[in-house]
Design an enzyme around this catalytic site. Structure first.
Site, PDB file in Angstrom:
ATOM      1  CB  ALA A  96      -7.838  -6.963   7.728  1.00 49.11           C
ATOM      2  CG  ASN A 132      -1.890  -1.150   1.192  1.00 54.39           C
ATOM      3  OD1 ASN A 132      -2.022  -1.799   0.158  1.00 54.39           O
ATOM      4  ND2 ASN A 132      -2.550  -1.415   2.298  1.00 54.39           N
ATOM      5  CB  THR A 166      -2.421  -8.870  -0.883  1.00 62.77           C
ATOM      6  OG1 THR A 166      -1.864  -8.876  -2.191  1.00 62.77           O
ATOM      7  CG2 THR A 166      -1.810  -9.981  -0.043  1.00 62.77           C
ATOM      8  CG  HIS A 205       3.768  -1.839  -4.834  1.00 63.80           C
ATOM      9  ND1 HIS A 205       2.601  -2.568  -4.935  1.00 63.80           N
ATOM     10  CD2 HIS A 205       4.752  -2.658  -5.303  1.00 63.80           C
ATOM     11  CE1 HIS A 205       2.865  -3.768  -5.429  1.00 63.80           C
ATOM     12  NE2 HIS A 205       4.158  -3.856  -5.642  1.00 63.80           N
TER      13      HIS A 205
END
Ligand code: OAD
Length: 233
Positions: free
Chosen positions: A223, A95, A181, A112
């Protein structure tokens, strides 16, 4: 609850799903398009060459959404786990938001990139904090060297950040947990296969990821609801 012995080392990989309950949309599935563009069409070096205005509009929109978001119980549970385990926890996120940091995690590797940082597309200037957003019509921001300022994001076709450190931590882990993910984007999708036989592997999310077969266990649920119990309060 996840059993963690004093010698265990945890590698936690998070994806867009960990921020979904904070109001940041995931990439795939419902709402996965932006103005009829697939993510690959606005998040690539080709897109930047073809239409940097469109790219900045996309990342400006994402900056606005992320700036309004607050950490959810999943981010908080991971920050509390870091407080307990210290360096035995390695938190690697795909993220680009800063919700792990806002929750109190101090050592987050953003493979990323980071949404609130930018860098020059031409010179070696270090990435810098940059929260500005751009509304049309606007000028592409320029570096002192004349280059164009771009978001500090790993686009499709580019190499993720800090991979040496990530692979070295993967080699050492005894528990590998992936959260939210889809198991589609490499290299992160292959991390679980890489630690097979060496680490206990667990996935947490509301649906099985594409690489579900590689995990020892899939805990199906959101989550924010699962992690506080799984990781201990
Ligand atoms: P995806 O959008 O591909 O997948 C999000 C996952 O989160 C899905 O598997 C959902 O089931 C799950 N999910 C949704 N709500 C959840 C919740 N409340 N709790 C837990 N899980 C939930 O996102 P990523 O796998 O992170 O890369 O995508 C990987 C990369 O693809 C991104 O980092 C981005 C994108 O292109 C770049 O921009 C370079």
């Amino acid at each position: 609850m996840l059993a963690v012995s004093p010698t265990d080392r945890l590698f936690v990989l998070t994806g867009a799903g960990v921020s979904a309950e904070s109001g940041i949309p995931t990439f795939r599935g419902v709402g996965g398009l932006w103005r009829n563009h697939r993510i690959e069409e606005v998040a690539s070096p080709e897109a930047w060459r073809r239409n940097p205005y469109l790219v900045w509009e996309f990342y400006s929109m994402r900056r606005r959404v992320a700036a309004a978001a607050k950490p959810n119980p999943a981010h908080c549970a991971l920050a509390q786990l870091e407080a307990r385990l210290g360096k035995r926890l390695f938190l690697c996120t795909q993220n680009v938001d800063n919700l792990h940091e806002q929750a109190g995690s101090n050592r987050v590797v953003h493979m990323h990139g980071e949404l609130f940082k930018s860098r020059c597309d031409s010179c070696e200037r270090r990435p810098f904090e940059h929260t500005e957003t751009f509304e049309p019509p606007f000028e592409i921001p320029r570096c002192e060297c004349g280059g164009r300022i771009r978001p500090h994001i790993c686009w499709f076709g580019e190499v993720p950040f800090e991979l040496d450190r990530v692979f070295s931590e993967l080699e050492k882990c005894t528990i590998f947990m992936a959260v939210g993910t889809s198991g589609v984007v490499e290299p992160a999708a292959s991390f679980v296969a890489q630690v097979a036989g060496q680490a206990k592997t667990i996935y947490v999310g509301p649906e099985e990821p594409r690489n579900a077969h590689s995990f020892d266990e899939c805990c199906v649920g959101e989550a924010g609801k699962m992690l506080p119990d799984l990781l201990g309060r």
